[in-house]
Design a protein around this motif. Structure first.
Motif, PDB file in Angstrom:
ATOM      1  N   SER A 150       0.856  -1.264  -0.205  1.00 12.05           N
ATOM      2  CA  SER A 150      -0.099   0.011   0.020  1.00 12.05           C
ATOM      3  C   SER A 150       0.912   1.272  -0.007  1.00 12.05           C
ATOM      4  N   ARG A 151       0.342   2.278  -0.877  1.00 10.52           N
ATOM      5  CA  ARG A 151       1.361   3.529  -0.580  1.00 10.52           C
ATOM      6  C   ARG A 151       0.794   4.651   0.115  1.00 10.52           C
ATOM      7  N   ARG A 152      -0.350   4.261   0.852  1.00 10.95           N
ATOM      8  CA  ARG A 152      -0.853   5.191   1.894  1.00 10.95           C
ATOM      9  C   ARG A 152       0.085   5.488   3.014  1.00 10.95           C
ATOM     10  N   PRO A 153       0.172   6.889   3.617  1.00  9.32           N
ATOM     11  CA  PRO A 153       1.177   7.091   4.375  1.00  9.32           C
ATOM     12  C   PRO A 153       0.978   6.684   5.839  1.00  9.32           C
ATOM     13  N   PHE A 155      -0.069   4.006   8.838  1.00 13.65           N
ATOM     14  CA  PHE A 155       0.317   2.532   9.025  1.00 13.65           C
ATOM     15  C   PHE A 155      -1.220   1.898   9.021  1.00 13.65           C
ATOM     16  N   HIS A 156      -2.220   2.577   9.809  1.00 16.05           N
ATOM     17  CA  HIS A 156      -3.408   1.959  10.073  1.00 16.05           C
ATOM     18  C   HIS A 156      -4.335   2.018   8.658  1.00 16.05           C
ATOM     19  N   ASP A 157      -4.028   3.122   7.692  1.00 21.63           N
ATOM     20  CA  ASP A 157      -4.502   3.115   6.603  1.00 21.63           C
ATOM     21  C   ASP A 157      -3.965   2.003   5.558  1.00 21.63           C
ATOM     22  N   LEU A 159      -2.993  -0.801   6.826  1.00 28.42           N
ATOM     23  CA  LEU A 159      -3.642  -2.279   7.323  1.00 28.42           C
ATOM     24  C   LEU A 159      -5.112  -2.381   6.698  1.00 28.42           C
ATOM     25  N   VAL A 160      -5.690  -1.292   6.472  1.00 30.67           N
ATOM     26  CA  VAL A 160      -7.173  -1.148   6.036  1.00 30.67           C
ATOM     27  C   VAL A 160      -7.108  -1.440   4.806  1.00 30.67           C
ATOM     28  N   ASP A 161      -6.007  -1.063   3.997  1.00 34.61           N
ATOM     29  CA  ASP A 161      -5.946  -1.521   2.440  1.00 34.61           C
ATOM     30  C   ASP A 161      -5.807  -2.988   2.358  1.00 34.61           C
ATOM     31  N   ALA A 162      -4.939  -3.778   3.283  1.00 38.92           N
ATOM     32  CA  ALA A 162      -4.537  -5.025   3.197  1.00 38.92           C
ATOM     33  C   ALA A 162      -5.771  -5.825   3.651  1.00 38.92           C
ATOM     34  N   LEU A 163      -6.382  -5.354   4.768  1.00 40.41           N
ATOM     35  CA  LEU A 163      -7.498  -6.295   5.299  1.00 40.41           C
ATOM     36  C   LEU A 163      -8.752  -6.252   4.289  1.00 40.41           C
ATOM     37  N   SER A 164      -9.035  -5.109   3.740  1.00 41.78           N
ATOM     38  CA  SER A 164      -9.999  -4.878   2.640  1.00 41.78           C
ATOM     39  C   SER A 164      -9.753  -6.015   1.362  1.00 41.78           C
ATOM     40  N   GLN A 165      -8.631  -6.678   1.408  1.00 43.12           N
ATOM     41  CA  GLN A 165      -8.428  -7.461   0.246  1.00 43.12           C
ATOM     42  C   GLN A 165      -8.551  -8.925   0.611  1.00 43.12           C
ATOM     43  N   VAL A 166      -8.595  -8.976   1.978  1.00 44.76           N
ATOM     44  CA  VAL A 166      -8.624 -10.527   2.451  1.00 44.76           C
ATOM     45  C   VAL A 166     -10.079 -10.841   2.951  1.00 44.76           C
ATOM     46  N   LYS A 167     -10.202 -12.389   2.638  1.00 44.20           N
ATOM     47  CA  LYS A 167     -11.327 -12.917   3.363  1.00 44.20           C
ATOM     48  C   LYS A 167     -11.363 -13.892   4.513  1.00 44.20           C
ATOM     49  N   GLY A 168     -11.862 -13.647   5.523  1.00 38.79           N
ATOM     50  CA  GLY A 168     -11.345 -14.692   6.626  1.00 38.79           C
ATOM     51  C   GLY A 168     -11.847 -13.883   8.084  1.00 38.79           C
ATOM     52  N   ALA A 169     -11.134 -14.878   9.019  1.00 38.37           N
ATOM     53  CA  ALA A 169     -11.318 -14.408  10.394  1.00 38.37           C
ATOM     54  C   ALA A 169     -10.183 -13.861  10.897  1.00 38.37           C
ATOM     55  N   TYR A 170     -10.498 -12.571  11.775  1.00 39.41           N
ATOM     56  CA  TYR A 170      -9.370 -12.022  12.646  1.00 39.41           C
ATOM     57  C   TYR A 170      -9.471 -11.098  13.496  1.00 39.41           C
ATOM     58  N   ALA A 171      -8.826 -11.589  14.615  1.00 33.52           N
ATOM     59  CA  ALA A 171      -8.871 -10.593  15.660  1.00 33.52           C
ATOM     60  C   ALA A 171      -7.182 -10.371  15.846  1.00 33.52           C
ATOM     61  N   PRO A 240     -13.837   0.744   9.161  1.00 28.98           N
ATOM     62  CA  PRO A 240     -13.454   1.098   7.583  1.00 28.98           C
ATOM     63  C   PRO A 240     -14.024  -0.052   6.542  1.00 28.98           C
ATOM     64  N   PHE A 241     -14.381  -0.980   7.145  1.00 24.19           N
ATOM     65  CA  PHE A 241     -15.075  -2.097   6.207  1.00 24.19           C
ATOM     66  C   PHE A 241     -16.614  -2.184   5.946  1.00 24.19           C
ATOM     67  N   PRO A 242     -16.854  -2.717   5.159  1.00 24.41           N
ATOM     68  CA  PRO A 242     -18.444  -2.813   4.752  1.00 24.41           C
ATOM     69  C   PRO A 242     -19.140  -3.808   6.068  1.00 24.41           C
ATOM     70  N   VAL A 243     -20.164  -3.294   6.239  1.00 19.05           N
ATOM     71  CA  VAL A 243     -21.012  -3.923   7.493  1.00 19.05           C
ATOM     72  C   VAL A 243     -21.556  -5.172   7.159  1.00 19.05           C
ATOM     73  N   LYS A 244     -21.059  -6.082   8.014  1.00 15.37           N
ATOM     74  CA  LYS A 244     -21.581  -7.644   7.730  1.00 15.37           C
ATOM     75  C   LYS A 244     -22.343  -8.024   8.930  1.00 15.37           C
ATOM     76  N   LYS A 245     -23.358  -8.938   8.785  1.00 11.51           N
ATOM     77  CA  LYS A 245     -24.184  -9.414  10.155  1.00 11.51           C
ATOM     78  C   LYS A 245     -22.932 -10.202  10.903  1.00 11.51           C
ATOM     79  N   ARG A 246     -23.080  -9.946  12.163  1.00 12.31           N
ATOM     80  CA  ARG A 246     -22.207 -10.348  13.132  1.00 12.31           C
ATOM     81  C   ARG A 246     -22.455 -11.755  13.211  1.00 12.31           C
ATOM     82  N   HIS A 247     -21.233 -12.612  13.459  1.00 14.98           N
ATOM     83  CA  HIS A 247     -21.162 -14.056  13.479  1.00 14.98           C
ATOM     84  C   HIS A 247     -20.154 -14.398  14.640  1.00 14.98           C
TER      85      HIS A 247
END
Ligand code: SF4
Length: 474
Positions: A150-153, A155-157, A159-171, A240-247
């Motif tokens: 990601s080229r955003r200045p 760190f948290h942005d 990380l948002v770029d990265a996590l927006s591209q993946v599918k799965g579970a994470y804490a 920062p992510f599209p809202v999903k139904k809680r699971h």
């Protein structure tokens, strides 16, 4: 992976982070100690001091991994830590231990992840085609590489770029020279809570039991899809992510979490007792005593006994000193089996009709051994009661599970399972009974390992669904 004598689903990881405390690494050590049940194969802590990341990781339990000299090196007022039980990424060799630490063109970063990315293999292939060189086999490294691209200045942005591209579970906890970030996937599959310590200190943890140990004050659960960024300026919350139904993973309430934790507003111990009471209402039986399979069956057995008005007895005693270094006996004395860990109290069982309560049946191998052991101790009848619905599907969201065809309930009917474990009767709590105990289905839970209804489809789940359809057609 799961041994034949420990027939449970296995939690994969626990994460813990401390911001702005002079003893950050020592608190992280204690936090990981309290989260040890979530992973016993490796442990690691990374601290930050003057923009430099200090790392200590190793194989084994928290108390064995960190020596005094390691703790002395972990300087700074911020630290994140991780305990791991491997699923994705296989072994816990040194390259597969967390927190993962990398140097990027904007400085060092550390990441600790509880969960599993369902598209990790495809993501990894695509990144390798673009020139990324992976150091480990963990899916967590995909997030690191995507963030580095990601080229955003901020760190948290990135990380948002990265996590927006993946599918799965994470804490997930992430740290660089300026901040600590805590983020939960949009489905909220794995737990993450926020606490306060001292005047201006913050704590992030997989479970509240770790806050109690360090006398941190519980603030709240991180919401599904929420990112918290903690810097010297304070704490900021983003969605920062599209809202999903809680699971949220319903198995946390049955087995994974420690009974003294409260997750998403629901106390684990009380819930397990309620599950036991529902089980007693759904599947009563004439009996003389209720006995838990230790340790995880204890609260639900208590709930069962109280509801049924039967005596609760600790008829099976667990040896707490059987460590991972246990040496298997030679072939000629191998039949000791499960008795090395668990022993039946003969005086209690002689001539009695017993309700045995356990949290789950995975392969059924351990249940069979326990029933045999209790019968050999003199029990007249053994009625097995299970505080989860039949486990018919594997988990793809960060829990170590056998394949579908190894799961007893996926292959056998209730009667066949009862015969297999050699009990006089067998009953599982219904999915409805389980939901009643955790506050209702409307609260939003993942129950895929019981229902096959996966909130995040993956190549494996589609394959699994296709296989089950084929099985049903046959
Ligand atoms: S599949 Fe089962 S173990 Fe996995 S997240 Fe869902 S409820 Fe939890």
């Amino acid at each position: 992976m799961i041994s034949a004598d420990d027939d449970h689903f296995r939690d994969e990881c626990g994460v813990f982070g401390v911001f702005n405390h002079p003893e950050a690494a020592n608190l992280a050590y204690l936090g990981l100690y309290a989260l040890q049940h979530r992973g016993q194969e490796s442990a690691g802590i990374v601290s930050v001091e003057d923009r430099i990341l200090h790392t200590s990781r190793g194989r084994g339990l928290v108390a064995d991994v960190f020596k005094k000299s390691d703790m002395d090196r972990l300087k700074g007022r911020r630290a994140i830590g991780h305990v791991r039980y491997s699923t994705s990424g296989g072994s816990c060799s040194s390259r597969n231990q967390q927190p993962l630490v990398v140097d990027t063109y904007q400085g060092g970063i550390a990441i600790a992840h509880n969960g599993n990315l369902v598209d990790a293999i495809d993501q990894r292939k695509s990144l390798e085609h673009r020139g990324s060189i992976f150091q480990s086999t963990m899916d967590t490294e995909v997030i690191v590489h995507l963030a580095a691209l990601s080229r955003r200045p901020e760190f948290h942005d990135r990380l948002v770029d990265a996590l927006s591209q993946v599918k799965g579970a994470y804490a997930l906890l992430a740290m660089d020279a300026q901040c600590i970030i805590g983020v939960r996937d949009p489905y909220g599959l794995r737990p993450l809570v926020l606490g306060r310590i001292g005047e201006n200190g913050w704590v992030l943890s997989s479970e509240t039991c770790a806050l109690d140990l360090i006398e941190a004050e519980f603030v709240r659960d991180i919401n599904p899809g929420e990112m918290l960024v903690i810097t010297d300026k304070g704490l900021q919350s983003f969605t920062p992510f599209p809202v999903k139904k809680r699971h949220f993973c319903i198995f946390e309430y049955i087995y994974f979490a420690r009974p003294d934790s409260t997750l998403d507003g629901v106390n684990i111990y009380e819930t397990r007792k309620k599950i036991g009471a529902s089980l007693a209402k759904e599947s009563p039986v004439a009996a003389d005593l209720v006995v838990p399979v230790p340790d995880s069956g204890v609260p639900s057995a208590l709930g069962y006994a109280q509801e049924a008005g039967l005596p609760f007895e600790l008829g099976i005693i667990r040896n707490h000193y059987v460590g991972r270094t246990f040496i298997e006996p030679q072939q000629q004395i191998r039949h000791f089996g499960v008795k090395i860990k668990l022993n039946a109290n003969r005086e209690l069982f002689k001539g009695k009709r017993v309700v045995l309560v356990d949290d789950s049946i995975v392969r059924g191998t351990t249940s069979k051994k326990i029933v045999n052991m209790v019968r050999a101790a003199g029990a007249k009848e053994i009625h097995m009661r299970i505080s989860s619905p039949p486990t018919t599907h594997p988990c793809f969201y960060g829990i170590d599970t056998p394949t579908r065809h190894e799961l007893l309930a996926a292959r056998q009917s209730l009667e066949e399972m009862c015969r297999f474990i050699a009990a006089d009767s067998l009953a599982f709590i219904s999915l409805e009974g389980l939901y009643e105990a955790v506050g209702g289905q409307g609260q939003g839970y993942c129950d895929a390992c019981f229902s096959g209804s996966y909130p995040i489809p993956s190549p494996e789940t589609s394959q699994g669904l296709q296989l089950s359809l084929l099985e049903e057609l046959e």
